[in-house]
Design a protein around this motif. Structure first.
Motif, mmCIF file in Angstrom:
data_model
loop_
_atom_site.group_PDB
_atom_site.id
_atom_site.type_symbol
_atom_site.label_atom_id
_atom_site.label_comp_id
_atom_site.label_asym_id
_atom_site.label_seq_id
_atom_site.Cartn_x
_atom_site.Cartn_y
_atom_site.Cartn_z
ATOM 1 N N VAL B 218 0.850 -1.193 0.000
ATOM 2 C CA VAL B 218 0.000 0.000 0.000
ATOM 3 C C VAL B 218 0.884 1.242 0.000
ATOM 4 O O VAL B 218 0.698 2.174 -0.784
ATOM 5 C CB VAL B 218 -0.927 0.010 1.234
ATOM 6 N N LEU B 219 1.859 1.203 0.879
ATOM 7 C CA LEU B 219 2.820 2.296 0.985
ATOM 8 C C LEU B 219 3.509 2.560 -0.343
ATOM 9 O O LEU B 219 3.674 3.711 -0.776
ATOM 10 C CB LEU B 219 3.864 1.930 2.047
ATOM 11 N N ALA B 220 3.912 1.495 -1.007
ATOM 12 C CA ALA B 220 4.660 1.627 -2.254
ATOM 13 C C ALA B 220 3.792 2.155 -3.393
ATOM 14 O O ALA B 220 4.305 2.744 -4.356
ATOM 15 C CB ALA B 220 5.275 0.288 -2.638
ATOM 16 N N GLY B 221 2.478 1.975 -3.265
ATOM 17 C CA GLY B 221 1.574 2.348 -4.341
ATOM 18 C C GLY B 221 1.770 3.773 -4.822
ATOM 19 O O GLY B 221 1.924 4.026 -6.027
ATOM 20 N N ASP B 222 1.786 4.692 -3.900
ATOM 21 C CA ASP B 222 1.917 6.100 -4.273
ATOM 22 C C ASP B 222 3.280 6.391 -4.892
ATOM 23 O O ASP B 222 3.392 7.188 -5.819
ATOM 24 C CB ASP B 222 1.678 6.978 -3.045
ATOM 25 N N LEU B 223 4.299 5.731 -4.340
ATOM 26 C CA LEU B 223 5.645 5.934 -4.879
ATOM 27 C C LEU B 223 5.715 5.484 -6.337
ATOM 28 O O LEU B 223 6.309 6.154 -7.185
ATOM 29 C CB LEU B 223 6.669 5.141 -4.048
ATOM 30 N N VAL B 224 5.080 4.368 -6.599
ATOM 31 C CA VAL B 224 5.105 3.835 -7.962
ATOM 32 C C VAL B 224 4.377 4.769 -8.921
ATOM 33 O O VAL B 224 4.843 5.034 -10.031
ATOM 34 C CB VAL B 224 4.473 2.429 -7.998
ATOM 35 N N LEU B 225 3.238 5.284 -8.468
ATOM 36 C CA LEU B 225 2.459 6.179 -9.345
ATOM 37 C C LEU B 225 3.228 7.459 -9.662
ATOM 38 O O LEU B 225 3.024 8.061 -10.707
ATOM 39 C CB LEU B 225 1.112 6.510 -8.686
ATOM 40 N N ALA B 226 4.101 7.849 -8.737
ATOM 41 C CA ALA B 226 4.869 9.075 -8.950
ATOM 42 C C ALA B 226 6.056 8.846 -9.878
ATOM 43 O O ALA B 226 6.679 9.797 -10.346
ATOM 44 C CB ALA B 226 5.347 9.622 -7.603
ATOM 45 N N ALA B 227 6.385 7.584 -10.116
ATOM 46 C CA ALA B 227 7.525 7.277 -10.983
ATOM 47 C C ALA B 227 7.054 7.134 -12.433
ATOM 48 O O ALA B 227 5.901 6.800 -12.671
ATOM 49 C CB ALA B 227 8.194 5.992 -10.515
ATOM 50 N N PRO B 228 7.943 7.370 -13.368
ATOM 51 C CA PRO B 228 7.552 7.297 -14.786
ATOM 52 C C PRO B 228 7.572 5.873 -15.327
ATOM 53 O O PRO B 228 8.130 5.626 -16.387
ATOM 54 C CB PRO B 228 8.629 8.155 -15.462
ATOM 55 N N ALA B 229 6.967 4.941 -14.568
ATOM 56 C CA ALA B 229 6.996 3.540 -14.990
ATOM 57 C C ALA B 229 5.639 3.120 -15.534
ATOM 58 O O ALA B 229 4.601 3.666 -15.161
ATOM 59 C CB ALA B 229 7.374 2.658 -13.819
ATOM 60 N N THR B 230 5.667 2.151 -16.435
ATOM 61 C CA THR B 230 4.411 1.610 -16.962
ATOM 62 C C THR B 230 4.134 0.222 -16.404
ATOM 63 O O THR B 230 3.102 -0.370 -16.678
ATOM 64 C CB THR B 230 4.461 1.511 -18.495
ATOM 65 N N ALA B 231 5.091 -0.283 -15.633
ATOM 66 C CA ALA B 231 4.918 -1.598 -15.016
ATOM 67 C C ALA B 231 5.695 -1.632 -13.715
ATOM 68 O O ALA B 231 6.630 -0.856 -13.527
ATOM 69 C CB ALA B 231 5.403 -2.701 -15.944
ATOM 70 N N VAL B 232 5.260 -2.535 -12.821
ATOM 71 C CA VAL B 232 5.976 -2.646 -11.548
ATOM 72 C C VAL B 232 6.123 -4.115 -11.152
ATOM 73 O O VAL B 232 5.192 -4.906 -11.284
ATOM 74 C CB VAL B 232 5.263 -1.830 -10.437
ATOM 75 N N LEU B 233 7.325 -4.436 -10.726
ATOM 76 C CA LEU B 233 7.594 -5.769 -10.202
ATOM 77 C C LEU B 233 7.699 -5.644 -8.687
ATOM 78 O O LEU B 233 8.485 -4.849 -8.181
ATOM 79 C CB LEU B 233 8.901 -6.304 -10.795
ATOM 80 N N ALA B 234 6.890 -6.421 -7.987
ATOM 81 C CA ALA B 234 6.864 -6.307 -6.526
ATOM 82 C C ALA B 234 7.732 -7.390 -5.894
ATOM 83 O O ALA B 234 7.939 -8.460 -6.467
ATOM 84 C CB ALA B 234 5.434 -6.434 -6.013
ATOM 85 N N TYR B 235 8.203 -7.104 -4.694
ATOM 86 C CA TYR B 235 9.071 -8.045 -3.984
ATOM 87 C C TYR B 235 8.404 -9.397 -3.809
ATOM 88 O O TYR B 235 9.028 -10.444 -3.983
ATOM 89 C CB TYR B 235 9.453 -7.470 -2.624
ATOM 90 N N ASN B 236 7.131 -9.359 -3.436
ATOM 91 C CA ASN B 236 6.380 -10.621 -3.352
ATOM 92 C C ASN B 236 4.890 -10.362 -3.562
ATOM 93 O O ASN B 236 4.478 -9.214 -3.793
ATOM 94 C CB ASN B 236 6.653 -11.348 -2.033
ATOM 95 N N ASP B 237 4.093 -11.396 -3.492
ATOM 96 C CA ASP B 237 2.673 -11.259 -3.798
ATOM 97 C C ASP B 237 1.924 -10.399 -2.793
ATOM 98 O O ASP B 237 0.986 -9.685 -3.151
ATOM 99 C CB ASP B 237 2.011 -12.637 -3.870
ATOM 100 N N LEU B 238 2.335 -10.486 -1.533
ATOM 101 C CA LEU B 238 1.676 -9.674 -0.519
ATOM 102 C C LEU B 238 1.856 -8.196 -0.833
ATOM 103 O O LEU B 238 0.902 -7.406 -0.784
ATOM 104 C CB LEU B 238 2.279 -9.999 0.855
ATOM 105 N N VAL B 239 3.074 -7.817 -1.180
ATOM 106 C CA VAL B 239 3.352 -6.440 -1.576
ATOM 107 C C VAL B 239 2.537 -6.082 -2.818
ATOM 108 O O VAL B 239 1.943 -4.998 -2.905
ATOM 109 C CB VAL B 239 4.856 -6.237 -1.835
#
Lengths: 326, 326
Positions: B218-239
Motif C-alpha cells: 500500500v505504501l509503495a503504491g503512491d511511490l510507484v504512481l509518482a515514478a515514470p513507470a508503466t509496469a511494476v515488479l513487486a518483492y512478493n505477492d503480498l506487496v
DNA sequence: ATGAAAGCGCTAACAG
DNA sequence: CTGTTAGCGCTTTCAT
C-alpha cells in the motif's frame, strides 16, 4: 555424544539424582543447586525429553490436527497454539490432513500415543467417528462441539445475529445467505442464528450450499445476483472473497448494488476490494485456550473434566457493507 | 496402561525380542511374524516412539521452523513438509517464531536435541548466527542459501529475469521495482536478476524498500504512481496485493495504466482483482525435498553432505499484466 | 540433603 | 530362528 546427566554429575562432583533434583526442583541445598545449574549451563546440558517422558509418562508435547494449513482460518488457529506453546515450553506436532477424514482419524491414532494431548480441528468427520477415535481425557475439539468431548468454540449464533442486525440497521430487508458444507456443526450454528429472525420484518433467502472456498464463492456470485436480495451473508471469508470477485466481473458494485458480509475475519478480509465486513471469531485465542485446557493451565477447567468454552464474536465493519440501493 | 511389547510377547507366547524383530523387520520365521503381528494388531499395540528413540538414537521426528504461519508462503512450505512427512511416517514439530530472530535461534537450540533434523525458514537471522546455532549435519535451510549449510532454494535470479522479459515483450521499457528487506538473501537474488538487464533497452526504476507485507505494498503504491513507470515488479505477492489495493483506490486501472507482477505465486494470487501475474516458486516441493534430504531419502544427496538444491521457477501470467498505455 | 539402585519401553548384542 | 541380557537417559523410590 550429547551431554547427559552423567556428565553434569561428574563435572559437578555429585550424583545423578542430585543433578536431576537440582534441575527439576527437588529438595537440594541452595549451594548445591547453584553449582549444578552452573555446570549444566556451562556444558550446555539439555535434558533428553524422550528419556524423561519415558519415566514421567508425560512427553511435554501435544498434537495439533488441522484440515488445511493453507486455509487462513487454520493458519490463525495454529498461530495461536504455537505462540502459547512456546510460552509454556511445550512442543507441538502438527498434522495437516489435507481435508481427508481418514487421514484425520489416523492422525488421532498416531498422536494420542506420542503426546500429552490433541488439539483437533475436524470440521468433516462424523461425531461418532471422533468419539471412537479420540480419548476424551486429553482431546480438545476446536471450533466444533461434540457431546462427550471438550471443546473451544466461538459464539457463532450470536455472530450471525450481529451480522444480520448490522445489515438490517443499514436498511436491508432481503438478505441472501450462501451456505457451506451441509450437516456440519458450523453450518448448523449459522442457520440457528438466522432462524432467530424468523417472522421478523426481513427475509432470509437461502442460496444453497457451496464449497467453503474462493471457488465456491465465485459459483455463488451468479446465484446471488439472480436473487432479489440487496445484501448477502457468506459462509466464510473465502466464499465472500469469491463472491466479491464474481460480482466485480459481472459489474455489480459492492456495496452500492449489493452488500457483502463474510465470516471469520481472516487476515485476508482487510485486503479484499472493497475490504470485507466480517464476523470476527477469536481463532488464535481459541487455540491458546485449548492448549491451556489440555495442560491443566486454564484455571479450574481441564480437558479431562469435559470443558466447553464459548468465546464471543464481534462484527468488524469495513467497506463491503452499506445502505441498500434506493 | 498402554499395551507394551511385554503384553504382546506374553499374549503371543514369545519373547519381547521376537516381538521387536517381528515388528521392525528382523529375521523371524514367517509363521511367528504373522502370529505376532496379528496379536499386536488385536491388542492395538503402538510402539512407544520415545522408548525406541532412546535406544536407536533416532526420534522419527523433525522440526520445521517458520517466521509466520499466517504468511501464505510459509503455509505452503509447511504444507509440503507435512504432506511428505505423513507419507514417510515422520512426525513434524512446528515452531512459529513470529518473525523474531531470537526466538528462531532458541527454536533451533531446542529442536536440534529432540529431533532427527531441522527444516529452517529463516529470512532474517544473520549467516553467522545460523552457522553458530545450527548443526550442518542435520539442518536444511529452505529458500535461503548460507555457505556451509544444506539448502533448497528456487532459482530467483531466473524467475526475476522471466518476469522482466515478460513485461518487456509486452512493450514496457520502464519498470519499477519495489524492493523488500535490505540485506536479505532473497532481495539480493532479485537484484541480481534485475542486474542482468543493465545496459539493455529498458530501465529498471528502484522504488526503495518496504516491509514484505500488504501494508508495505500500500505504501509503495503512491511511490510507484509518482515514478515514470508503466509496469511494476513487486518483492512478493503480498506487496503486490497491497499495490493493487492502493492503485485501485487512486483510480489507476491495472493493467491499463500500470502492469503489476508479483513474486511467489501464493494461493492468494489468483484471488486478487485483477488476478495477479506472478513468478511461481515451488514452495511445497522445496519443503518435501528438504525433508527427503534430512532423512537421506533424496537419492544420493543427503543433508549431511551439504546438498544445495536449486528448483526452477516459472512465470504464471494472469490479468494484472498487459500492454503499456499507448 | 544426598547417593545407590530400580526401572520406564524398547532394541541390539550375544548366546544358544 | 529365538530367548536372555544389557542398557539408552532420565526420574524416583529407598536408604543413609
Amino acid at each position: 555424544m550429547r551431554t547427559t546427566v552423567q556428565d553434569v554429575a561428574r563435572a559437578a562432583g555429585v550424583s545423578v539424582s542430585t543433578v536431576s533434583r537440582a534441575l527439576t526442583g527437588g529438595s537440594v541445598s541452595p549451594a548445591t543447586r547453584e553449582a549444578v545449574v552452573a555446570v549444566a549451563h556451562r556444558l550446555g546440558y539439555q535434558p533428553n525429553r524422550a528419556a524423561r517422558g519415558l519415566i514421567t509418562g508425560r512427553t511435554g508435547n501435544l498434537g495439533l490436527i488441522v484440515p488445511d494449513l493453507r486455509n487462513p482460518f487454520f493458519a490463525d488457529v495454529a498461530k495461536g497454539v504455537t505462540a502459547r506453546a512456546r510460552a509454556v515450553d511445550c512442543g507441538v506436532f502438527i498434522s495437516d490432513t489435507d481435508e481427508d477424514p481418514v487421514a484425520e482419524l489416523e492422525a488421532i491414532a498416531t498422536l494420542r500415543h506420542n503426546t500429552d494431548g490433541i488439539l483437533l480441528c475436524s470440521p468433516r468427520a462424523k461425531d461418532a467417528e471422533l468419539l471412537a477415535a479420540a480419548d476424551p481425557q486429553n482431546t480438545v475439539l476446536l471450533h466444533r462441539r461434540v457431546p462427550g468431548l471438550s471443546s473451544v468454540v466461538a459464539d457463532i449464533v450470536d455472530g450471525t445475529r450481529q451480522a444480520v442486525q448490522h445489515l438490517r440497521a443499514l436498511g436491508h430487508r432481503r438478505i441472501a445467505y450462501v451456505s457451506g458444507p451441509e450437516d456440519s456443526w458450523a453450518t448448523r450454528q449459522r442457520l440457528a442464528g438466522l432462524a432467530t429472525f424468523d417472522g421478523d420484518d426481513l427475509e432470509i433467502l437461502p442460496i444453497g450450499s457451496v464449497a467453503p472456498t474462493f471457488d465456491g464463492g465465485v459459483l455463488a456470485g451468479d446465484l446471488v445476483l439472480a436473487a432479489p436480495a440487496t445484501a448477502v451473508l457468506a459462509y466464510n471469508d473465502l466464499v465472500a472473497m469469491g463472491l466479491l470477485h464474481r460480482l466485480a466481473a459481472r459489474g455489480a458494485v459492492v456495496p452500492d448494488r449489493l452488500s457483502v458480509v463474510g465470516y471469520d475475519d481472516v487476515s485476508l478480509a482487510g485486503m479484499s476490494h472493497p475490504p470485507l465486513t466480517s464476523v470476527s471469531v477469536p481463532k488464535d485465542r481459541a487455540g491458546a485456550i485449548g492448549l491451556d485446557l489440555l495442560l491443566g493451565r486454564a484455571g479450574s477447567m481441564t480437558a479431562a473434566q469435559g470443558a466447553e468454552v464459548i468465546l464471543p464474536t464481534t462484527l468488524v465493519v469495513r467497506a463491503s457493507s452499506g445502505e441498500p440501493p434506493a
